[in-house]
Design an enzyme around this catalytic site. Structure first.
Site, PDB file in Angstrom:
ATOM      1  N   LYS A 173     -18.581 121.706   1.656  1.00  0.00           N
ATOM      2  CA  LYS A 173     -18.221 122.711   0.942  1.00  0.00           C
ATOM      3  C   LYS A 173     -19.482 122.651  -0.230  1.00  0.00           C
ATOM      4  O   LYS A 173     -19.829 121.520  -0.721  1.00  0.00           O
ATOM      5  CB  LYS A 173     -16.930 122.644   0.251  1.00  0.00           C
ATOM      6  CG  LYS A 173     -16.379 123.788  -0.770  1.00  0.00           C
ATOM      7  CD  LYS A 173     -15.267 123.658  -1.118  1.00  0.00           C
ATOM      8  CE  LYS A 173     -14.734 124.900  -2.113  1.00  0.00           C
ATOM      9  NZ  LYS A 173     -13.160 124.698  -2.552  1.00  0.00           N
TER      10      LYS A 173
ATOM     11  N   SER B 100     -10.485 128.731  -1.823  1.00  0.00           N
ATOM     12  CA  SER B 100     -11.941 128.710  -2.154  1.00  0.00           C
ATOM     13  C   SER B 100     -12.887 128.518  -1.052  1.00  0.00           C
ATOM     14  O   SER B 100     -14.026 128.358  -1.087  1.00  0.00           O
ATOM     15  CB  SER B 100     -12.307 128.301  -3.545  1.00  0.00           C
ATOM     16  OG  SER B 100     -12.005 126.802  -3.575  1.00  0.00           O
TER      17      SER B 100
ATOM     18  N   SER C  80      -6.843 125.760  -2.144  1.00  0.00           N
ATOM     19  CA  SER C  80      -8.073 125.933  -1.480  1.00  0.00           C
ATOM     20  C   SER C  80      -8.583 125.528  -0.151  1.00  0.00           C
ATOM     21  O   SER C  80      -9.662 125.801   0.398  1.00  0.00           O
ATOM     22  CB  SER C  80      -9.266 125.619  -2.525  1.00  0.00           C
ATOM     23  OG  SER C  80      -8.997 126.354  -3.713  1.00  0.00           O
TER      24      SER C  80
END
Length: 479
Positions: free
Chosen positions: A77, A152, A176
């Site tokens: 990420k 996210s 997330s």
């Protein structure tokens, strides 16, 4: 792809039937097919550089070494620092920023023989639940390109779902990794707070967030957790514990497992979500698992406002550092005040600015006791209720109240967007581990279930998660 799970890939690499270089080429074939439609990566590393890394791993294997993640391809990420690739946190504010160091989790991946292929898309500064709020582009769900992959950490989940990586790192502040896992038929674990180092994670809300492993099977998540977990002297919030050994946890006798289903963890969910989870629990009960439906977490309805008050207050503090002096993005004006104002106005997206303003208000004189202090007290009550229940049973519930929304469906209304986190924020407030696994499909769309246990009981969650996979047959599925 020849093999859908990282464990199967590793078996092929260790047996000599698959070389790391061959495997990387397979991954790139998937990326070339899917990435133009899905847009799961912000930065893809140069193919030649990645193949060189594969050859390095192959040399280790020829020397008789067997690193635990040898030859496995990992996506990271884009809020996790990498000194060999830009780290933007999905924001214009950090465009062009290359950190001078690797996050501890990245160092542990490399030491374990992993091959990092790129940095994945995310909602800006991890503030979102759909991966539409990236400053670069929205990510699409591989199962239905008109729908979101959750957020996210939606880029990491989407890349896993189409086979663009074997494993992935996300971060979980309020759901997330679990929300994207539920929306893409992948697996995501929010570890116990402090089990995984946050050193090198670009912060959103320090007291809530954890770097978190993601994969296409529970065993693969366990394998990744074993590598990245454990005390880190660079992170004062890590627990004084060694790496986990969850990948070697034997399957649990179903009759020894006990699940509680608080009605607050499933009430209000759409009928397809509710029915899918209840059918799964019925099947687990038929396997011998004890399932109780009379449990309650009375403070759960307060979790969402408590979470957002704390998270936004911490975000306002954390994002104060972006003033045009420390990072590449700057809008120069005649004086310092105007430079800071212009840099922050143009560098941050609308949602980030909204959350900063709300966080500043929650901490301001005259409101602090009413909002932030009250939320901190509420957090303690929620944590006590969760810890009391997890001493007796594993908590089960929905991950999301609805199937994956269509692109644009939620982001126009912040309250509808925040409501997607209604079930997931509880684990972050309590600091307990929570595992999201596929529960089934509705009209071709993945739906997930989550389980919460006491702190440091990741092994218990892995045992239950593998049983769920056995029951559903949803292990290693790909779009």
């Amino acid at each position: 792809m020849r093999r859908a799970t990282a464990s199967a890939v590793l078996e092929g690499i260790f047996s000599g039937s698959l070389s790391p270089e061959e495997h990387v080429m397979e991954i790139y074939d998937n990326i070339k097919k899917w990435e133009p439609k899905v847009k799961g990566f912000i930065t893809l590393l140069d193919e030649e550089a990645v193949l060189r890394r594969a050859k390095e791993v192959e040399s280790l294997l020829k020397d008789g070494k067997r690193p635990p993640l040898a030859g496995l391809v990992v996506a990271v990420k884009d809020n996790i620092s990498t000194k060999f690739a830009p780290t933007t946190a999905g924001s214009r504010m950090l465009s062009g920023y290359v950190p001078p160091f690797n996050a501890t989790t990245v160092e542990r991946l490399l030491a374990a023989g992993a091959i990092i292929i790129g940095k994945t898309n995310m909602d800006e500064f991890a503030m979102g639940s759909t991966t539409e709020l990236s400053a670069f582009w929205p990510t699409h769900n591989p199962w239905d390109l008109e729908r979101v992959p959750g957020g996210s950490s939606g880029g990491s989940a989407a890349v896993l779902a189409y086979g663009g990586a074997d494993l992935a790192l996300g971060s979980d502040t309020g759901g997330s990794v679990r929300l994207p896992a539920a929306y893409t038929a992948t697996v995501g674990l929010k570890p116990t707070y402090g089990l995984v180092s946050r050193y090198g994670l670009i912060p959103y809300a320090n007291s809530l967030e954890q770097i978190s492993p993601m994969a296409r099977s529970v065993k693969d998540v366990a394998m990744l957790l074993d590598v990245v977990s454990g005390h880190d002297p660079f992170d004062a919030t890590t627990l004084n514990v060694g790496p986990t050994r969850t990948s070697s946890v034997a399957p649990e006798d179903p009759s020894k497992l006990s699940i509680c289903v608080p009605h607050e963890m499933i009430d209000g969910s759409d009928p397809p979500v509710r029915s899918t989870i209840l059918k799964l629990l019925d099947r687990l009960e038929a396997e011998g698992v004890k399932v109780s439906y009379d449990a309650s977490l009375p403070s759960a309805p307060d979790a969402l406002p408590v979470y957002y008050t704390i998270a936004l207050a911490e975000a306002a503090s954390n994002l104060a550092r972006y003033d045009g002096k420390l990072y590449p993005f700057v809008v120069l004006r005649p004086n310092y005040t105007e430079t800071v104002t212009s840099t922050r106005s143009e560098g941050f997206g609308r949602e980030v600015k909204r959350r900063i303003l709300l966080g500043v208000m929650a901490l301001s004189e005259g409101y602090r006791d009413e909002f932030y202090v009250a939320a901190a007290k509420g957090r303690r009550i929620i944590r006590d209720e969760v810890l009391g229940m997890t001493k007796k049973c594993i908590i089960a519930g929905a991950v999301s109240p609805a199937p994956p929304p269509r692109l644009g469906e939620r982001i126009s209304d912040p309250l509808k967007l925040y409501a997607l986190d209604v079930y997931t924020v509880i684990a972050n407030l309590a600091g307990v581990p929570s595992l999201a696994v596929p529960a089934g499909f509705y009209d071709g769309l993945p739906l997930g279930v989550q389980f919460m246990a006491s702190p440091l009981e990741e092994g218990k969650l892995m045992a239950l998660g593998q049983l769920v996979e056995d029951v559903t047959g949803l292990r290693g599925v790909m779009a």
